[in-house]
Design a protein around this motif. Structure first.
Motif, PDB file in Angstrom:
ATOM      1  N   UNK A 366      35.575  29.497  30.138  1.00 53.00           N
ATOM      2  CA  UNK A 366      35.997  29.823  31.507  1.00 53.00           C
ATOM      3  C   UNK A 366      35.374  28.833  32.483  1.00 53.00           C
ATOM      4  N   UNK A 367      36.147  28.413  33.453  1.00 48.56           N
ATOM      5  CA  UNK A 367      35.619  27.607  34.550  1.00 48.56           C
ATOM      6  C   UNK A 367      35.454  28.502  35.768  1.00 48.56           C
ATOM      7  N   UNK A 368      34.240  28.595  36.253  1.00 53.01           N
ATOM      8  CA  UNK A 368      33.974  29.429  37.433  1.00 53.01           C
ATOM      9  C   UNK A 368      34.256  28.604  38.679  1.00 53.01           C
ATOM     10  N   UNK A 369      35.349  28.913  39.335  1.00 51.70           N
ATOM     11  CA  UNK A 369      35.723  28.196  40.546  1.00 51.70           C
ATOM     12  C   UNK A 369      35.021  28.803  41.751  1.00 51.70           C
ATOM     13  N   UNK A 370      34.983  28.068  42.864  1.00 52.15           N
ATOM     14  CA  UNK A 370      34.397  28.645  44.079  1.00 52.15           C
ATOM     15  C   UNK A 370      35.032  29.973  44.468  1.00 52.15           C
ATOM     16  N   UNK A 371      36.360  30.058  44.367  1.00 50.98           N
ATOM     17  CA  UNK A 371      37.036  31.309  44.732  1.00 50.98           C
ATOM     18  C   UNK A 371      36.634  32.447  43.803  1.00 50.98           C
ATOM     19  N   UNK A 372      36.422  32.127  42.538  1.00 49.23           N
ATOM     20  CA  UNK A 372      35.986  33.129  41.562  1.00 49.23           C
ATOM     21  C   UNK A 372      34.622  33.696  41.955  1.00 49.23           C
ATOM     22  N   UNK A 373      33.691  32.799  42.285  1.00 47.99           N
ATOM     23  CA  UNK A 373      32.347  33.243  42.659  1.00 47.99           C
ATOM     24  C   UNK A 373      32.378  34.082  43.930  1.00 47.99           C
ATOM     25  N   UNK A 374      33.197  33.679  44.891  1.00 47.62           N
ATOM     26  CA  UNK A 374      33.309  34.455  46.134  1.00 47.62           C
ATOM     27  C   UNK A 374      33.913  35.821  45.872  1.00 47.62           C
ATOM     28  N   UNK A 375      34.850  35.881  44.936  1.00 50.47           N
ATOM     29  CA  UNK A 375      35.460  37.164  44.601  1.00 50.47           C
ATOM     30  C   UNK A 375      34.423  38.129  44.033  1.00 50.47           C
ATOM     31  N   UNK A 376      33.545  37.620  43.172  1.00 52.24           N
ATOM     32  CA  UNK A 376      32.497  38.480  42.607  1.00 52.24           C
ATOM     33  C   UNK A 376      31.551  38.944  43.714  1.00 52.24           C
ATOM     34  N   UNK A 377      31.143  38.015  44.590  1.00 54.08           N
ATOM     35  CA  UNK A 377      30.251  38.382  45.692  1.00 54.08           C
ATOM     36  C   UNK A 377      30.913  39.409  46.607  1.00 54.08           C
ATOM     37  N   UNK A 378      32.183  39.218  46.900  1.00 53.45           N
ATOM     38  CA  UNK A 378      32.899  40.152  47.775  1.00 53.45           C
ATOM     39  C   UNK A 378      33.023  41.527  47.126  1.00 53.45           C
ATOM     40  N   UNK A 379      33.229  41.533  45.823  1.00 51.57           N
ATOM     41  CA  UNK A 379      33.323  42.816  45.122  1.00 51.57           C
ATOM     42  C   UNK A 379      32.020  43.597  45.239  1.00 51.57           C
ATOM     43  N   UNK A 380      30.883  42.886  45.204  1.00 51.12           N
ATOM     44  CA  UNK A 380      29.591  43.554  45.359  1.00 51.12           C
ATOM     45  C   UNK A 380      29.418  44.091  46.789  1.00 51.12           C
ATOM     46  N   UNK A 381      29.795  43.285  47.770  1.00 50.20           N
ATOM     47  CA  UNK A 381      29.702  43.728  49.161  1.00 50.20           C
ATOM     48  C   UNK A 381      30.599  44.938  49.395  1.00 50.20           C
ATOM     49  N   UNK A 382      31.819  44.890  48.867  1.00 44.32           N
ATOM     50  CA  UNK A 382      32.747  46.000  49.053  1.00 44.32           C
ATOM     51  C   UNK A 382      32.251  47.267  48.362  1.00 44.32           C
ATOM     52  N   UNK A 383      31.590  47.099  47.216  1.00 43.67           N
ATOM     53  CA  UNK A 383      30.990  48.264  46.554  1.00 43.67           C
ATOM     54  C   UNK A 383      29.970  48.907  47.493  1.00 43.67           C
ATOM     55  N   UNK A 384      29.118  48.097  48.098  1.00 39.70           N
ATOM     56  CA  UNK A 384      28.107  48.619  49.015  1.00 39.70           C
ATOM     57  C   UNK A 384      28.761  49.372  50.171  1.00 39.70           C
ATOM     58  N   UNK A 385      29.884  48.867  50.640  1.00 39.35           N
ATOM     59  CA  UNK A 385      30.547  49.447  51.812  1.00 39.35           C
ATOM     60  C   UNK A 385      31.470  50.613  51.491  1.00 39.35           C
ATOM     61  N   UNK A 386      31.607  50.962  50.220  1.00 39.05           N
ATOM     62  CA  UNK A 386      32.372  52.163  49.904  1.00 39.05           C
ATOM     63  C   UNK A 386      33.354  52.080  48.764  1.00 39.05           C
ATOM     64  N   UNK A 387      33.622  50.906  48.227  1.00 43.46           N
ATOM     65  CA  UNK A 387      34.549  50.787  47.100  1.00 43.46           C
ATOM     66  C   UNK A 387      33.790  51.026  45.805  1.00 43.46           C
ATOM     67  N   UNK A 388      33.512  52.282  45.523  1.00 40.68           N
ATOM     68  CA  UNK A 388      32.720  52.647  44.357  1.00 40.68           C
ATOM     69  C   UNK A 388      33.106  54.045  43.899  1.00 40.68           C
TER      70      UNK A 388
END
Length: 496
Positions: A366-388
């Protein structure tokens, strides 16, 4: 080919984390509240601009026992002790967030700058005596045996320091890093203050490097088990040197990093980042120069950073990184959200560095692209904000469902305006054990978070889950600023 890898990775994310949602979040509101939290953690004389009005002045005589002024600064969490190690790390991460993402903070930038300055004003006081760093105010054991408001506290405000006879390169190194990073933040905004910060950072680093040792060896019974330095002092020396090079552009620090790379353990690809362990942060920070083509002889740091990034990809097998069933990064130990926000910050930061250098990270098939890394970071932020799975925001005051009984003395006890009479050490116990919600809303506080099965007790005695800390919120400031401006992870990021 990169597009294929990105599509495959995002598909895997949806399969692995079925509780994730595409619901929109008000990242601007979350950013405002995330920064506001720091006003609730202030110690000392509060300014007229104080917005959390249920807090009042506290600990005005801190330092008097040692004949110095140590008023101000932050309480690290839900207690009333001022611990210098996590406070300095908080200052460093707040500054890094402004350096890389400040242009996206809008009207909240001034509040973010105030949050940094509240920390650095104190750190300047703590380093005002040459060859000395005051690293703690308050007897942690006595404090933890009481449940009282900071405005009322009568536990000993003992002052602890490191010096050449009692070294503390870890806490001194982190203090130097915080001062250096903040000097960048204020370089154009307040040049005189910036110069003061940088000059002090230089002298504190020289002290840390000359008199080497871990502060938990010098002050073991004082700082352990609260903020014991488990990972030694070597990483903080490299971390401080990296920030001093960035702040001063003095090649001496670049040479220091290269010369001491193996001596100080920079080749250790440890995938941790927090107040105690700076390895992943060092590699990401230094890699920016490598990716921009300015320092090829530091290529080893980029390789370490790439390995770190690969270890965070969902679905990869790594002994130190897990994901909960609901998709939250989980590391064994207390206050898991500190790992979530710090590691997510590095994911986002590195993705920006990759974007601007047109790089991807090869992770096996797998090649981890910038968009891929941002998606993972955003998923963590969204979890904190209520997507859990609990459908709960772990940020107090954000959303409709958030923790009500956080482990925090000032929040859980009646305010001075509501209850002017003093509440003594043990008299606060009934509020601690009460099932009632906290009377004072510590807006923006992000708690330790759910357990490994995504369950959250919302109970004060469960402090690992319900206690907020400054070093949870500090990395989140930069994350929220970015996603406020770029809610779609595929959008091109900014570079500080």
């Amino acid at each position: 080919m990169a597009a294929f890898h990105l599509t495959t990775a995002l598909f895997l994310l949806l399969l692995l984390f079925p509780h994730s949602s595409l619901a929109d979040h008000d990242y601007g509101d979350a950013l405002r509240k995330c920064i506001l939290f720091f006003e609730g953690q202030r110690s000392g004389k509060l300014p007229p601009s104080q917005r959390l009005s249920w807090r009042r002045d506290s600990a005005l005589r801190d330092g008097s026992l040692a004949g110095v002024d140590l008023s101000g600064g932050y309480y690290d969490a839900g207690d009333n002790v001022k611990f210098g190690f996590p406070m300095a790390f908080t200052g460093t991460l707040l500054s890094w967030g402004i350096i890389d993402f400040g242009r996206n903070m809008g009207s909240e930038l001034e509040h973010a700058l105030s949050a940094v300055r509240w920390a650095t004003d104190y750190l300047l006081k703590a380093t005002a005596v040459p060859g000395t760093v005051y690293v703690q105010v308050g007897d942690a054991v006595a404090d933890h045996n009481c449940w009282e408001r900071p405005e009322d506290m009568d536990t000993p405000r003992t002052v602890y320091k490191v010096d050449k006879e009692h070294p503390g390169s870890d806490v001194a190194g982190e203090t130097a890093a915080a001062l250096a990073a903040a000097s960048i933040v204020f370089r154009s905004r307040d040049p005189s203050y910036s110069r003061t910060l940088l000059q002090r950072a230089v002298s504190v680093f020289e002290f840390a490097d000359k008199y080497r040792g871990a502060y938990s060896n010098s002050l073991h019974d004082v700082v352990c088990p609260f903020y014991c330095s488990f990972d030694g002092y070597q990483d903080e020396l490299l971390w401080a040197a990296a920030w001093l090079h960035k702040a001063s552009e003095d090649r001496t620090y670049r040479e220091y990093i290269k010369t001491n790379e193996r001596v100080l353990g920079a080749d250790e690809t440890i995938n941790e980042f927090g107040w105690d362990n700076k390895h992943a942060g060092i590699n990401v920070l230094i890699s920016k120069e490598v990716l921009m083509g300015n320092a090829h002889y530091l290529e080893s740091f980029k390789l370490n950073a790439d390995n770190f990034i690969c270890s965070l990809l969902p679905g990869t097998s790594h002994p130190h990184i897990e994901y909960s069933p609901g998709g939250l990064i989980f590391k064994v130990g207390g206050s898991n959200m500190q790992h979530v926000t710090s590691l997510s910050f590095l994911l986002l930061t590195y993705s920006n560095y990759l974007s601007h250098s047109n790089h991807v990270v090869p992770c096996g098939k797998v090649s981890a692209t910038p968009a891929h890394l941002k998606q993972i970071a955003k998923q963590q932020v969204d979890y904190i904000l209520g997507d859990n799975p609990m459908k709960m925001s772990y940020m107090v005051g954000y959303g409709e469902h958030y923790p009500q009984r956080i482990h925090h003395r000032g929040s859980s006890l009646p305010s001075v305006s509501a209850h002017p009479a003093r509440i003594g050490c043990k008299a606060g116990s009934r509020y601690f054990f009460s099932p009632r919600p906290n009377p004072n809303l510590l807006v923006g506080a992000v708690v330790g978070g759910p357990n490994t099965t995504d369950l959250f007790p919302d109970s004060r005695p469960f402090f690992q889950e319900s206690e907020p800390t400054t070093y949870i919120n500090a990395p989140l400031v930069g994350l929220l600023a970015h996603f406020w401006a770029h809610p779609d992870p595929k959008e091109f990021g900014e570079l500080g």
